[in-house]
Enzyme design. Sequence first.
Site, PDB file in Angstrom:
ATOM      1  N   GLU A 134       0.884  -1.106   0.020  1.00  0.00           N
ATOM      2  CA  GLU A 134       0.122   0.067  -0.057  1.00  0.00           C
ATOM      3  C   GLU A 134       0.752   1.136   0.047  1.00  0.00           C
ATOM      4  O   GLU A 134       0.579   2.324  -0.604  1.00  0.00           O
ATOM      5  CB  GLU A 134      -0.841  -0.013   1.158  1.00  0.00           C
ATOM      6  CG  GLU A 134      -2.024  -1.325   1.192  1.00  0.00           C
ATOM      7  CD  GLU A 134      -2.623  -1.354  -0.082  1.00  0.00           C
ATOM      8  OE1 GLU A 134      -2.601  -0.524  -1.043  1.00  0.00           O
ATOM      9  OE2 GLU A 134      -3.421  -2.328  -0.123  1.00  0.00           O
ATOM     10  N   ILE A 135       2.038   1.373   0.665  1.00  0.00           N
ATOM     11  CA  ILE A 135       2.940   2.258   0.837  1.00  0.00           C
ATOM     12  C   ILE A 135       3.417   2.619  -0.706  1.00  0.00           C
ATOM     13  O   ILE A 135       3.636   3.589  -1.164  1.00  0.00           O
ATOM     14  CB  ILE A 135       3.948   2.269   1.679  1.00  0.00           C
ATOM     15  CG1 ILE A 135       3.452   2.290   3.000  1.00  0.00           C
ATOM     16  CG2 ILE A 135       5.034   3.301   1.611  1.00  0.00           C
ATOM     17  CD1 ILE A 135       4.218   2.069   4.204  1.00  0.00           C
TER      18      ILE A 135
END
Length: 163
Positions: A134-135
Amino acid sequence: MALRPIIRFPNPALGMSAEMVTRFDSSLRSLVDDLTDTMRAAPGIGITAPHIGVLQRVTVIELERQAGPRTFVNPQMIWCSEETERHSEGSVSMPGISEEVERPTSIRVRYQTISGETLEEEASGLMAVCLQHEIDQLDGIFWIRRLSRLKRERAVKRFEKLS
């Protein structure tokens, strides 16, 4: 709370970096609620604001429904282990496609809560995989960019056939 449309690959917005969140108010809480509902309906275990066309550094991860969703605002990886492992990954923006991606087994992240409090946390296992995934998305790195060229091309062709 509302379901929001999910941007599908190859939308160029999936390659754009998200902006830092600076306002920790009711609109952020609404965004987090919408992300949670949209992720559950997809279904998925993680989603970012860019997945629904909002270029803000917000992600929601829910590994187990009974444990509830976790929200990470402005997350950044500040340390990772040298040891790596492979794990199957996919995306709500490319449903039906998954491939193994190699990532560090343990990480430390700094993030803010929806009220703006800054925290640090270490993660391993599936949570470490999800946070890194997700980052990356918040940084404009769609997950298939972590694959070899051959695997990436195969994944895109499989997705085109499904669509």
